[in-house]
Design a protein around this motif. Structure first.
Motif, PDB file in Angstrom:
ATOM      1  N   ALA A 136      39.222  99.896  28.712  1.00  0.00           N
ATOM      2  CA  ALA A 136      38.364 100.709  28.506  1.00  0.00           C
ATOM      3  C   ALA A 136      36.956 100.952  28.518  1.00  0.00           C
ATOM      4  O   ALA A 136      36.170 102.315  27.673  1.00  0.00           O
ATOM      5  N   THR A 137      36.103 100.349  29.734  1.00  0.00           N
ATOM      6  CA  THR A 137      34.687 100.122  29.320  1.00  0.00           C
ATOM      7  C   THR A 137      34.874 101.427  30.426  1.00  0.00           C
ATOM      8  O   THR A 137      33.239 102.391  30.228  1.00  0.00           O
ATOM      9  N   VAL A 138      35.063 100.905  31.156  1.00  0.00           N
ATOM     10  CA  VAL A 138      35.377 102.121  32.432  1.00  0.00           C
ATOM     11  C   VAL A 138      35.166 103.961  31.519  1.00  0.00           C
ATOM     12  O   VAL A 138      34.655 105.167  31.995  1.00  0.00           O
ATOM     13  N   MET A 139      36.437 104.129  30.626  1.00  0.00           N
ATOM     14  CA  MET A 139      36.279 105.339  29.993  1.00  0.00           C
ATOM     15  C   MET A 139      35.247 105.864  29.079  1.00  0.00           C
ATOM     16  O   MET A 139      35.177 107.280  29.576  1.00  0.00           O
ATOM     17  N   ASN A 140      34.362 104.590  28.404  1.00  0.00           N
ATOM     18  CA  ASN A 140      33.450 104.937  27.450  1.00  0.00           C
ATOM     19  C   ASN A 140      32.229 105.247  29.327  1.00  0.00           C
ATOM     20  O   ASN A 140      30.979 106.547  28.705  1.00  0.00           O
ATOM     21  N   ALA A 141      32.280 104.645  30.347  1.00  0.00           N
ATOM     22  CA  ALA A 141      30.708 104.665  30.978  1.00  0.00           C
ATOM     23  C   ALA A 141      31.305 106.286  31.156  1.00  0.00           C
ATOM     24  O   ALA A 141      30.241 107.029  31.861  1.00  0.00           O
ATOM     25  N   SER A 159      31.783 100.337  38.626  1.00  0.00           N
ATOM     26  CA  SER A 159      32.422  99.693  38.037  1.00  0.00           C
ATOM     27  C   SER A 159      33.086  98.271  38.625  1.00  0.00           C
ATOM     28  O   SER A 159      32.503  97.818  40.306  1.00  0.00           O
ATOM     29  N   ALA A 160      32.827  96.936  38.101  1.00  0.00           N
ATOM     30  CA  ALA A 160      33.063  95.968  38.748  1.00  0.00           C
ATOM     31  C   ALA A 160      34.759  95.692  39.204  1.00  0.00           C
ATOM     32  O   ALA A 160      35.418  94.942  39.914  1.00  0.00           O
ATOM     33  N   ARG A 175      18.239 107.367  39.824  1.00  0.00           N
ATOM     34  CA  ARG A 175      19.877 107.692  39.080  1.00  0.00           C
ATOM     35  C   ARG A 175      20.440 106.797  37.432  1.00  0.00           C
ATOM     36  O   ARG A 175      19.643 105.804  37.890  1.00  0.00           O
ATOM     37  N   VAL A 176      20.627 107.209  36.942  1.00  0.00           N
ATOM     38  CA  VAL A 176      21.305 106.443  35.691  1.00  0.00           C
ATOM     39  C   VAL A 176      22.274 105.838  35.748  1.00  0.00           C
ATOM     40  O   VAL A 176      23.493 106.365  36.778  1.00  0.00           O
ATOM     41  N   CYS A 177      22.474 104.354  36.146  1.00  0.00           N
ATOM     42  CA  CYS A 177      23.551 103.591  36.660  1.00  0.00           C
ATOM     43  C   CYS A 177      24.512 102.680  35.192  1.00  0.00           C
ATOM     44  O   CYS A 177      23.792 102.256  34.026  1.00  0.00           O
ATOM     45  N   ILE A 178      25.254 102.767  34.800  1.00  0.00           N
ATOM     46  CA  ILE A 178      26.318 102.749  34.548  1.00  0.00           C
ATOM     47  C   ILE A 178      27.579 101.569  35.003  1.00  0.00           C
ATOM     48  O   ILE A 178      28.378 102.184  35.484  1.00  0.00           O
ATOM     49  N   PHE A 179      27.034 100.525  34.787  1.00  0.00           N
ATOM     50  CA  PHE A 179      27.897  99.214  34.980  1.00  0.00           C
ATOM     51  C   PHE A 179      28.971  98.995  33.831  1.00  0.00           C
ATOM     52  O   PHE A 179      28.882  99.000  32.825  1.00  0.00           O
ATOM     53  N   ALA A 180      30.513  99.327  34.374  1.00  0.00           N
ATOM     54  CA  ALA A 180      31.930  98.877  33.328  1.00  0.00           C
ATOM     55  C   ALA A 180      32.409  98.077  34.447  1.00  0.00           C
ATOM     56  O   ALA A 180      32.576  97.633  35.135  1.00  0.00           O
ATOM     57  N   THR A 230      32.398  88.376  27.873  1.00  0.00           N
ATOM     58  CA  THR A 230      31.849  89.885  27.105  1.00  0.00           C
ATOM     59  C   THR A 230      31.519  90.815  28.021  1.00  0.00           C
ATOM     60  O   THR A 230      30.571  90.425  29.283  1.00  0.00           O
ATOM     61  N   THR A 231      31.052  92.437  27.752  1.00  0.00           N
ATOM     62  CA  THR A 231      29.526  93.001  28.066  1.00  0.00           C
ATOM     63  C   THR A 231      29.031  92.672  27.822  1.00  0.00           C
ATOM     64  O   THR A 231      27.884  92.573  28.237  1.00  0.00           O
ATOM     65  N   ASP A 232      28.134  91.692  26.870  1.00  0.00           N
ATOM     66  CA  ASP A 232      26.672  91.238  26.325  1.00  0.00           C
ATOM     67  C   ASP A 232      26.778  90.342  27.847  1.00  0.00           C
ATOM     68  O   ASP A 232      25.339  90.380  28.698  1.00  0.00           O
ATOM     69  N   THR A 233      27.905  89.380  28.610  1.00  0.00           N
ATOM     70  CA  THR A 233      27.171  88.614  29.393  1.00  0.00           C
ATOM     71  C   THR A 233      26.984  89.672  30.436  1.00  0.00           C
ATOM     72  O   THR A 233      26.229  89.683  31.351  1.00  0.00           O
TER      73      THR A 233
END
Length: 248
Positions: free
Chosen positions: A90-95, A113-114, A137-142, A151-154
């Motif tokens: 789901a985080t990949v979809m949001n990213a 992506s991890a 470049r903005v890097c979005i880590f998914a 969690t995504t906080d960690t």
């Protein structure tokens, strides 16, 4: 006073050079209660662009709770590891949605992506990610850390340390950390600053305990601010705005 993103032609000097922005998946769903709300995604993208225009190097981590949350899936009887992997997807979809919105604004962006999925986004390679940041470049880590039970906080705190970020910005619905839920208690008091140990001891809910401990052990401050305040992200970097700073 919030900054007007439409009328600012010059970029003030930023207080940080490289930052991590952590937002929840719920921040992308607007008022619709589920999924992605394109106008909300576009609004947040404009906030990110306004900071990018200051010359700040930006990392992002976005949660997946607007689509699927591993803990809630596990609570309903699903096997926890499977539920967590679904949350990572789901985080990949949001990213990808945020990448599209940023690129529509002319901001070059990479989703990293991890969990390897080469046809969709890049795999996580630290040195390559650092090079993207150096090229503005903005890097979005998914996909979180790529592991269940984290969690995504960690994940945001881990990537912020790996990327050499100077601070984590945690975008929320309120303008800082309060001693109790301000939406339920009219007498809630906001902290201007609070220590990591107090966040853990008082269970203030800034991030989960693992993320707070990792930030504390690496002297990485966390700034909690309202993502709903127009210009709030840029304003803090320009030395203005209302927020709570978590640090030792």
């Amino acid at each position: 006073m919030p900054l007007d993103l439409e009328t600012l032609d010059t970029a003030p000097d930023a207080t940080y050079n490289r930052v991590m922005l952590k937002i929840s998946g719920e921040a992308l769903m607007g008022d619709q209660g589920f999924g992605l709300h394109p106008p909300t995604v576009q609004r947040i993208a404009r906030e990110v662009k306004s900071v990018h225009d200051m010359g700040v190097e930006i990392c992002m981590v976005i949660g997946g709770g607007n689509i699927f949350r591993g803990l809630s899936g596990a609570a309903q009887g699903m096997e926890r590891t499977t539920a967590d992997y679904m949350g990572m997807l789901a985080t990949v979809m949001n990213a990808l949605a945020m990448q599209s919105a940023l690129e529509d604004l002319g901001v070059f962006c990479r989703v990293i992506s991890a969990i390897p999925m080469d046809q969709v986004c890049e795999p996580y390679i630290r040195r390559r990610a650092v090079r993207h940041l150096e090229k503005k470049r903005v890097c979005i880590f998914a996909a979180g850390t790529g592991n269940p039970y984290f969690t995504t906080d960690t994940a945001a705190t881990l990537r912020a340390n790996e990327m050499g970020c100077e601070v984590i910005f945690k975008g929320t619905k309120v303008d800082g950390v309060y001693d109790k839920d301000p939406e339920k208690h009219a007498d809630a008091q906001r902290y201007d600053a609070v220590s990591f140990d107090d966040v853990l001891a008082k269970r203030l809910g800034v991030m989960d305990a693992s993320a707070i401990a990792l930030a504390r052990d690496n002297n990485l401050p966390i700034i909690v601010f309202s993502l709903d305040e127009p210009g709030g992200f840029r304003g803090i970097l320009a030395g203005e705005g209302t927020y709570t700073k978590v640090q030792d």
